[in-house]
Design an enzyme around this catalytic site. Structure first.
Site, PDB file in Angstrom:
ATOM      1  CB  SER A  63      -0.952   0.011   1.194  1.00 12.42           C
ATOM      2  OG  SER A  63      -1.974  -0.920   0.949  1.00 12.42           O
ATOM      3  CE  LYS A  66      -3.910   0.640  -0.903  1.00 10.02           C
ATOM      4  NZ  LYS A  66      -4.533   0.247   0.380  1.00 10.02           N
ATOM      5  CE1 TYR A 191      -4.692  -1.185  -4.342  1.00 14.55           C
ATOM      6  CE2 TYR A 191      -5.374  -3.484  -4.437  1.00 14.55           C
ATOM      7  CZ  TYR A 191      -5.019  -2.372  -3.705  1.00 14.55           C
ATOM      8  OH  TYR A 191      -4.963  -2.445  -2.336  1.00 14.55           O
ATOM      9  CE1 TYR A 243      -4.782   1.482   4.399  1.00 15.58           C
ATOM     10  CE2 TYR A 243      -3.326   0.258   5.847  1.00 15.58           C
ATOM     11  CZ  TYR A 243      -3.666   0.704   4.592  1.00 15.58           C
ATOM     12  OH  TYR A 243      -2.873   0.383   3.533  1.00 15.58           O
ATOM     13  CB  VAL A 261      -0.021  -5.866   4.134  1.00 16.03           C
ATOM     14  CG1 VAL A 261      -1.282  -5.409   4.819  1.00 16.03           C
ATOM     15  CG2 VAL A 261      -0.205  -6.042   2.657  1.00 16.03           C
TER      16      VAL A 261
HETATM   17  N1  GLN Z   1      -2.368  -5.483  -1.904  1.00 13.71           N
HETATM   18  C1  GLN Z   1      -2.881  -5.333  -0.571  1.00 13.71           C
HETATM   19  C2  GLN Z   1      -4.372  -5.552  -0.596  1.00 13.71           C
HETATM   20  O1  GLN Z   1      -4.969  -5.124  -1.534  1.00 13.71           O
HETATM   21  C3  GLN Z   1      -2.545  -3.974  -0.054  1.00 13.71           C
HETATM   22  C4  GLN Z   1      -3.068  -3.731   1.322  1.00 13.71           C
HETATM   23  C5  GLN Z   1      -2.110  -3.011   2.230  1.00 13.71           C
HETATM   24  O2  GLN Z   1      -0.898  -2.949   2.001  1.00 13.71           O
HETATM   25  N2  GLN Z   1      -2.631  -2.534   3.336  1.00 13.71           N
HETATM   26  O3  GLN Z   1      -4.938  -6.180   0.264  1.00 13.71           O
END
Ligand code: GLN
Length: 307
Positions: A63, A66, A191, A243, A261
């Site tokens: 993420s 993003k 994505y 988050y 993650v």
């Molecule tokens: N690729 C992961 C997902 O879509 C990204 C989530 C994350 O890093 N929090 O679940």
């Protein structure tokens, strides 16, 4: 300030906690990562870097990507982007479906999964192809990291697709509210591919410099985005970058930051440096447990929080 000594001190202090986190286990490629790894890097405006631990080891940025897709979309669409996504913290897990349903398919912000998938959809519109949208994100990352060797790991992205039911559900839900223009599978695939890009903490701390310097890379003077846009991205990182633990991160660390993650976190000390830390074990909200602790120690020892 002796940054090297500070990083080494932090590394010593956090090592005992490495086994307390839990690595992401939703796909085999992430579940098999050794949790007993740690790296931390900072890059200053003149390019000087200080690092400790597994600083050359590339990991799945997940993420963190993003931040870069949001940057590209904001640069491309400006304020119009906010017709599709909001800028408020969600107070919910990153992959939650519930809020998206009662808010009619408009994601709260660009950093929860629904928001990032929506941003990717906007990029697919603009570049008129899923392949080009992915390549633009990758090329942007190579440019801000000043490193051409960066790649996306196909084993990870294919596995994400295989186990991606929830993300595909988020995309379908947005589509049902007419807030997703392109084919669901294609958008989610782009994505997943940008989430599967691999970098190390040295590259990531270098890549954050444009956000520490009002949108301009302080090393080569390239302007990537306007000062206003850099301000907005930092604000959204501060309020939404972790988050439902964004408040906790602001409270303990006090810097704009974004987690993934894969166990990576990036953070910005405005007007001074980019930071990245990596420790694969996560806390209950899916953010690096030791990474957060290391950043808290860093801002406590250096007084470099924004507050
Ligand atoms: N690729 C992961 C997902 O879509 C990204 C989530 C994350 O890093 N929090 O679940």
């Amino acid at each position: 300030m002796d940054y090297q000594a500070i990083l080494e001190e932090i590394s010593q202090e956090v090592r005992p906690f490495l086994k307390n986190g839990k690595v992401a286990d939703y796909i085999p490629a992430l579940a098999s990562v050794d949790p007993e790894q740690f790296a931390m890097s900072i890059t200053l405006f003149d390019g000087t870097q200080y690092s400790v631990g597994d600083m050359d080891k590339c990991f799945s940025i997940q993420s963190i990507s993003k931040v870069f897709s949001f940057t590209l979309a904001l640069k491309t669409f400006g304020k119009k982007l906010y017709e599709r996504i909001g800028i408020e913290p969600s107070g919910n897990p990153f992959n939650s479906l519930v809020q998206l349903e009662y808010e009619h398919g408009k994601p709260r912000n660009p950093f929860i999964n629904a928001g990032a998938i929506n941003v990717t959809d906007a990029l697919v519109n603009h570049y008129k192809s899923d392949e080009l949208a992915f390549l633009e994100v990758l090329n942007f990352i190579k440019s801000i990291a000043d490193d051409d060797s960066i790649l996306s790991n196909e084993i990870v992205s294919k596995s994400e697709m295989e186990y991606g039911h929830r993300n595909i559900a988020l995309a379908n839900l947005m589509k049902s509210f007419n807030n997703l223009d392109n084919d669901v599978t294609k958008v989610v695939d782009v994505y997943f591919r940008h989430c599967s890009i691999e970098m190390n903490t040295k590259m990531l701390s270098r890549a954050m410099l444009y956000l520490a310097n009002h949108g301009v890379d302080p090393i080569n003077a390239k302007r990537y985005i306007s000062a206003q846009q850099a301000k907005r991205i930092n604000a959204v990182m501060l309020t939404c970058g972790h988050y439902d633990a964004s408040g906790d991160f602001a409270f303990h660390v006090g810097l704009p930051g974004k987690s993934g993650v894969g166990g990576g976190i990036v953070a910005v000390v405005p007007k001074l440096m980019g930071i990245s830390v990596w420790a694969p074990g996560l806390n209950a909200q899916g953010n690096s447990l030791v990474g957060t602790k290391a950043l808290e120690l860093f801002t406590s020892k250096t007084s470099l929080s924004i507050f």
